[in-house]
Scaffold this motif. Structure first.
Motif, mmCIF file in Angstrom:
data_model
loop_
_atom_site.group_PDB
_atom_site.id
_atom_site.type_symbol
_atom_site.label_atom_id
_atom_site.label_comp_id
_atom_site.label_asym_id
_atom_site.label_seq_id
_atom_site.Cartn_x
_atom_site.Cartn_y
_atom_site.Cartn_z
ATOM 1 N N THR A 30 0.823 -1.214 0.000
ATOM 2 C CA THR A 30 0.000 0.000 0.000
ATOM 3 C C THR A 30 0.853 1.258 0.000
ATOM 4 O O THR A 30 1.820 1.357 0.760
ATOM 5 C CB THR A 30 -0.927 0.027 1.237
ATOM 6 O OG1 THR A 30 -1.663 -1.194 1.302
ATOM 7 C CG2 THR A 30 -1.888 1.200 1.159
ATOM 8 N N SER A 31 0.479 2.197 -0.855
ATOM 9 C CA SER A 31 1.085 3.529 -0.852
ATOM 10 C C SER A 31 0.068 4.531 -0.322
ATOM 11 O O SER A 31 -1.132 4.397 -0.579
ATOM 12 C CB SER A 31 1.509 3.935 -2.267
ATOM 13 O OG SER A 31 2.523 3.088 -2.758
ATOM 14 N N TYR A 32 0.541 5.549 0.388
ATOM 15 C CA TYR A 32 -0.344 6.544 0.986
ATOM 16 C C TYR A 32 0.004 7.935 0.461
ATOM 17 O O TYR A 32 1.168 8.317 0.390
ATOM 18 C CB TYR A 32 -0.228 6.526 2.507
ATOM 19 C CG TYR A 32 -0.737 5.252 3.138
ATOM 20 C CD1 TYR A 32 -2.080 5.106 3.479
ATOM 21 C CD2 TYR A 32 0.121 4.189 3.372
ATOM 22 C CE1 TYR A 32 -2.558 3.931 4.049
ATOM 23 C CE2 TYR A 32 -0.341 3.006 3.943
ATOM 24 C CZ TYR A 32 -1.671 2.892 4.280
ATOM 25 O OH TYR A 32 -2.141 1.724 4.836
ATOM 26 N N LEU A 33 -1.047 8.666 0.088
ATOM 27 C CA LEU A 33 -0.897 10.048 -0.347
ATOM 28 C C LEU A 33 -1.886 10.882 0.448
ATOM 29 O O LEU A 33 -2.917 10.381 0.905
ATOM 30 C CB LEU A 33 -1.160 10.189 -1.847
ATOM 31 C CG LEU A 33 -0.319 9.306 -2.787
ATOM 32 C CD1 LEU A 33 -1.018 7.981 -3.069
ATOM 33 C CD2 LEU A 33 -0.054 10.030 -4.104
ATOM 34 N N CYS A 34 -1.583 12.160 0.596
ATOM 35 C CA CYS A 34 -2.405 13.017 1.451
ATOM 36 C C CYS A 34 -2.700 14.328 0.738
ATOM 37 O O CYS A 34 -1.814 14.921 0.120
ATOM 38 C CB CYS A 34 -1.667 13.271 2.767
ATOM 39 S SG CYS A 34 -2.572 14.258 3.969
ATOM 40 N N VAL A 35 -3.964 14.776 0.824
ATOM 41 C CA VAL A 35 -4.402 15.989 0.135
ATOM 42 C C VAL A 35 -4.962 16.986 1.155
ATOM 43 O O VAL A 35 -5.860 16.652 1.936
ATOM 44 C CB VAL A 35 -5.484 15.679 -0.914
ATOM 45 C CG1 VAL A 35 -6.006 16.968 -1.555
ATOM 46 C CG2 VAL A 35 -4.939 14.742 -1.981
ATOM 47 N N ASP A 36 -4.434 18.191 1.133
ATOM 48 C CA ASP A 36 -4.965 19.277 1.958
ATOM 49 C C ASP A 36 -4.751 20.585 1.213
ATOM 50 O O ASP A 36 -3.623 20.919 0.838
ATOM 51 C CB ASP A 36 -4.274 19.334 3.321
ATOM 52 C CG ASP A 36 -4.803 20.478 4.174
ATOM 53 O OD1 ASP A 36 -5.919 20.345 4.706
ATOM 54 O OD2 ASP A 36 -4.118 21.508 4.264
ATOM 55 N N LYS A 37 -5.822 21.333 0.987
ATOM 56 C CA LYS A 37 -5.728 22.546 0.166
ATOM 57 C C LYS A 37 -4.871 23.626 0.812
ATOM 58 O O LYS A 37 -4.387 24.534 0.131
ATOM 59 C CB LYS A 37 -7.131 23.086 -0.124
ATOM 60 C CG LYS A 37 -7.873 23.604 1.100
ATOM 61 C CD LYS A 37 -9.238 24.150 0.721
ATOM 62 C CE LYS A 37 -9.991 24.681 1.951
ATOM 63 N NZ LYS A 37 -11.330 25.201 1.588
ATOM 64 N N ASN A 38 -4.660 23.521 2.139
ATOM 65 C CA ASN A 38 -3.844 24.513 2.845
ATOM 66 C C ASN A 38 -2.363 24.151 2.858
ATOM 67 O O ASN A 38 -1.558 24.867 3.450
ATOM 68 C CB ASN A 38 -4.342 24.675 4.280
ATOM 69 C CG ASN A 38 -5.752 25.219 4.334
ATOM 70 O OD1 ASN A 38 -6.066 26.200 3.662
ATOM 71 N ND2 ASN A 38 -6.616 24.592 5.120
#
Length: 340
Positions: free
Chosen positions: A37-45
């Motif tokens: 599993t690979s993990y990516l993270c999204v946050d507009k700030n």
């Protein structure tokens, strides 16, 4: 006794530690990658490694064999998951707190198939505890070009668990392929679950947002489903099991968008938002002999079958058996690989 020298007392400091917008962001996101599993993270700030959902999707390798989990803090954008990006998971902690939203309509996007806030072409897709929204204004029945899709799912083997789907006309385009919806919240007004997929909806809450009608009115101003099955050879259909239907307006359970439309409701609670006749043949009596609309063991004031349209199937336990579990969508072959 000498008086204290007030002129040499140290003044208290009024400076405060600067607070970062990311101070409250979870410190363990994204978690470290594993062998599978690979993990990516999204946050507009900018509190993690991507600021848009689309950029995180684009970063996933083509035809990746690993599960790629994209943890989303927020997203106000259109997103396309192409066919070259299978094995993607979109995840958040709750559908009431996080959504991917946009506001295109069929008119503004130059066509029905381009208006969705999110489009999922990739197979083996999973969404958990997140919402998909189209925030275009609620249309009136008959409005031209007002269809506003929250999500379109033409990819095969897709699952949605604890998700929300918010819109009005044509909210959820369950386009084609085999799909599973569990513990989801689906809101709309006209044909708000539509398409030609083979899908199982379990324990979902279905809410009509059609305009309120006066007590005793027989007018219809919405429909829950519009199934697009064109021939008896197409192995598709919508099955709703242990769901609930409520909200406002006066709507049909479904209308026959195509002549071989196939939809069933099993053990579902229906409020009086459902019209007594229950279903509509798209005002084409020739479809009465080819559509397959059925109900079994449903309850609530909207589930009274005594006034249902004549073509509606009053199913028995044997007849519904093929529609009510994972085998309907061949889930024993692919859902076992999902973390649900």
């Amino acid at each position: 006794m000498p008086r204290p020298n007030h002129h040499h007392r140290r003044k208290p400091s009024h400076s405060k530690k600067k607070i970062s917008i990311c101070d409250d962001f979870p410190k363990n996101l994204p978690p470290p990658d594993t062998d599978t599993t690979s993990y990516l993270c999204v946050d507009k700030n900018g509190c993690c490694n991507f600021t848009t959902v689309q950029s995180a999707v684009d970063a996933v390798g083509n035809f990746s064999q690993r599960r790629n989990v994209i943890w989303i803090n927020s997203g106000i954008e259109k997103v396309v998951i192409p066919k070259t990006k299978p094995n993607i998971t979109l995840q958040r902690q709750g559908f009431e707190t996080t959504a991917i939203a946009w506001n295109d309509t069929a008119y503004s996007a130059n066509g029905t198939f381009y208006r969705a806030s999110v489009q999922v072409f990739g197979s083996q897709f999973l969404a958990k505890n997140i919402s998909f929204m189209n925030v275009a204004p609620i249309p009136k029945p008959g409005d031209v070009g007002a269809q506003a899709v929250a999500i379109r799912i033409p990819g095969d083997e897709a699952a949605f668990v604890g998700c929300g789907f918010f819109g009005a006309q044509d909210t959820l385009h369950d386009d084609r392929g085999r799909h599973y919806f569990k513990d989801c919240y689906i809101q709309g007004s006209i044909d708000f679950i539509f398409g030609n997929a083979k899908s199982l909806y379990q324990d979902c809450q279905i809410i009509s947002m059609a305009n309120q009608v006066s007590a005793g009115s027989k007018s219809i101003n919405g429909a829950v489903t519009a199934k697009g099955r064109n021939s008896k050879d197409e192995n598709s259909g919508f099955s709703f099991v242990n769901c609930s239907i409520g909200g406002t307006g006066h709507v049909w359970l479904g209308r026959a968008w195509r002549p071989y439309s196939r939809v069933i409701f099993v053990s579902t609670f229906m409020t009086d938002v459902i019209a007594p006749e229950g279903w509509n043949n798209f005002n084409d009596p020739s479809r009465d002999a080819t559509i397959f609309y059925g109900e079994y063991n449903c309850s609530g004031p909207g589930a009274n079958i005594s006034k249902r349209a004549q073509y509606v199937q009053k199913l028995n336990e044997t007849q519904v058996a093929q529609f009510i579990n994972m085998t309907f969508i061949d889930g024993d072959q692919w859902l076992q690989y999902f973390d649900i």
